[in-house]
Design a protein around this motif. Structure first.
Motif, PDB file in Angstrom:
ATOM      1  N   ASP A   1       0.827  -1.206   0.000  1.00  0.00           N
ATOM      2  CA  ASP A   1       0.000   0.000   0.000  1.00  0.00           C
ATOM      3  C   ASP A   1       0.863   1.260   0.000  1.00  0.00           C
ATOM      4  OD1 ASP A   1      -2.230  -1.652   0.095  1.00  0.00           O
ATOM      5  OD2 ASP A   1      -2.394  -1.521   2.280  1.00  0.00           O
ATOM      6  N   ILE A   2       1.943   1.244   0.773  1.00  0.00           N
ATOM      7  CA  ILE A   2       2.846   2.390   0.831  1.00  0.00           C
ATOM      8  C   ILE A   2       3.494   2.614  -0.532  1.00  0.00           C
ATOM      9  CG2 ILE A   2       5.001   3.260   1.847  1.00  0.00           C
ATOM     10  CD1 ILE A   2       4.124   1.813   4.451  1.00  0.00           C
ATOM     11  N   LEU A   3       3.940   1.519  -1.168  1.00  0.00           N
ATOM     12  CA  LEU A   3       4.542   1.630  -2.492  1.00  0.00           C
ATOM     13  C   LEU A   3       3.552   2.203  -3.497  1.00  0.00           C
ATOM     14  CD1 LEU A   3       6.608  -1.669  -2.673  1.00  0.00           C
ATOM     15  CD2 LEU A   3       7.513   0.654  -2.795  1.00  0.00           C
ATOM     16  N   ALA A   4       2.299   1.784  -3.420  1.00  0.00           N
ATOM     17  CA  ALA A   4       1.265   2.280  -4.330  1.00  0.00           C
ATOM     18  C   ALA A   4       1.036   3.782  -4.142  1.00  0.00           C
ATOM     19  CB  ALA A   4      -0.042   1.505  -4.131  1.00  0.00           C
ATOM     20  N   VAL A   5       0.979   4.234  -2.899  1.00  0.00           N
ATOM     21  CA  VAL A   5       0.784   5.663  -2.629  1.00  0.00           C
ATOM     22  C   VAL A   5       1.976   6.468  -3.129  1.00  0.00           C
ATOM     23  CG1 VAL A   5       0.570   7.401  -0.796  1.00  0.00           C
ATOM     24  CG2 VAL A   5      -0.750   5.286  -0.670  1.00  0.00           C
TER      25      VAL A   5
END
Length: 96
Positions: free
Chosen positions: A83-87
């Protein structure tokens, strides 16, 4: 067998090893833990690579959060690595 000092909590089916503790692991598992940044081989005094030298997908959650802070990226509720990578990816795409 290799001795690994954990940098994070290890919770396996047979045991738990707290961050800062050292334990014996089978060679392949020890290699994976060290390569993933979750631990270091006991007695290893070599300098560790800086997070800035790693691609984003190879960084730890803690390193990704520090990167997001430095880049002024609001992670919102993202707490898992994917999720962090996506953001981060979305924020960087929006900057272009």
């Amino acid at each position: 067998m290799r001795r690994v000092t954990m940098k994070t909590l290890y919770a396996g089916p047979a045991r738990t090893v707290a961050a800062g503790q050292t334990a014996d692991f089978e060679d392949a598992e020890a290699e994976g833990l060290v390569a993933g940044g979750y631990g270091v081989y006991e007695g290893d005094t070599r300098p560790k690579p800086e997070a800035e030298d790693k691609p984003l997908d190879k960084r730890t959650v803690e390193q990704l959060k520090a990167y997001a802070t430095a880049q002024e990226i609001d992670l919102g509720e993202a707490s898992k690595k994917a999720d962090i990578l996506a953001v981060i990816s979305a924020a960087e795409d929006a900057k272009e």
